[in-house]
Design a protein around this motif. Sequence first.
Motif, PDB file in Angstrom:
ATOM      1  N   ASP A  58       0.849  -1.190   0.000  1.00  0.00           N
ATOM      2  CA  ASP A  58       0.000   0.000   0.000  1.00  0.00           C
ATOM      3  C   ASP A  58       0.883   1.238   0.000  1.00  0.00           C
ATOM      4  N   PRO A  60       2.199   4.887   0.927  1.00  0.00           N
ATOM      5  CA  PRO A  60       2.075   5.612   2.198  1.00  0.00           C
ATOM      6  C   PRO A  60       1.076   6.757   2.063  1.00  0.00           C
ATOM      7  N   PRO A  61       0.467   7.143   3.171  1.00  0.00           N
ATOM      8  CA  PRO A  61      -0.463   8.274   3.098  1.00  0.00           C
ATOM      9  C   PRO A  61       0.266   9.552   2.718  1.00  0.00           C
ATOM     10  N   GLN A  62      -0.456  10.451   2.073  1.00  0.00           N
ATOM     11  CA  GLN A  62       0.154  11.692   1.597  1.00  0.00           C
ATOM     12  C   GLN A  62      -0.649  12.891   2.064  1.00  0.00           C
ATOM     13  N   LEU A  63       0.066  13.938   2.392  1.00  0.00           N
ATOM     14  CA  LEU A  63      -0.528  15.215   2.742  1.00  0.00           C
ATOM     15  C   LEU A  63      -0.063  16.249   1.725  1.00  0.00           C
ATOM     16  N   ASP A  76      -4.106  20.083   2.938  1.00  0.00           N
ATOM     17  CA  ASP A  76      -5.227  19.332   2.352  1.00  0.00           C
ATOM     18  C   ASP A  76      -6.452  20.231   2.177  1.00  0.00           C
ATOM     19  N   ALA A  92       0.048  14.431  12.371  1.00  0.00           N
ATOM     20  CA  ALA A  92       0.051  13.537  11.209  1.00  0.00           C
ATOM     21  C   ALA A  92       1.286  12.644  11.212  1.00  0.00           C
ATOM     22  N   ASP A  96       1.236   8.419  11.665  1.00  0.00           N
ATOM     23  CA  ASP A  96       1.861   7.515  10.692  1.00  0.00           C
ATOM     24  C   ASP A  96       3.190   8.118  10.237  1.00  0.00           C
ATOM     25  N   THR A  99       4.186   8.879   6.441  1.00  0.00           N
ATOM     26  CA  THR A  99       3.436   9.843   5.656  1.00  0.00           C
ATOM     27  C   THR A  99       4.379  10.693   4.810  1.00  0.00           C
TER      28      THR A  99
END
Length: 133
Positions: A58, A60-63, A76, A92, A96, A99
């Motif tokens: 998966d 990684p989450p992104q900002l 965001d 944030a 995680d 991120t």
Amino acid sequence: MAFSDPAPRAALAEINITPLVDVMLVLLVIFMVTAPLLSRPINLILPQPRPIDQRRVDPPPQLLLQVDVDGGYRLDDRPMTLGQLRTQLEEAHVSDPKTVLQVQSASGAEYQQMVTALAVAEASGFDQISLRQ
């Protein structure tokens, strides 16, 4: 008594090859002993590839941090001050650590505002920062 000169001796121009033969025989014995050792197979257990569906990772989450022309910051698409930005980025990063923070600057934004945003992001603990155009 008459001394007579003996017959002139010719110079001896032969090479003594005995040491050369000794060295070559020693090298031959060394190679004969080590050659079977080099051809032995090495027992290894190599890792096997996983099936394709298990290799999917998966992302990684992104900002997205945007620096506006008027010097404001948007995380965001939510406008915020510099203090709010730092607390949001710290939260944030704690939630995680993988991120990825993408920083985007408007075309007319001041350079100092961009540098300040990057400094706040780094102080918040982000080590994965990418710049967007």
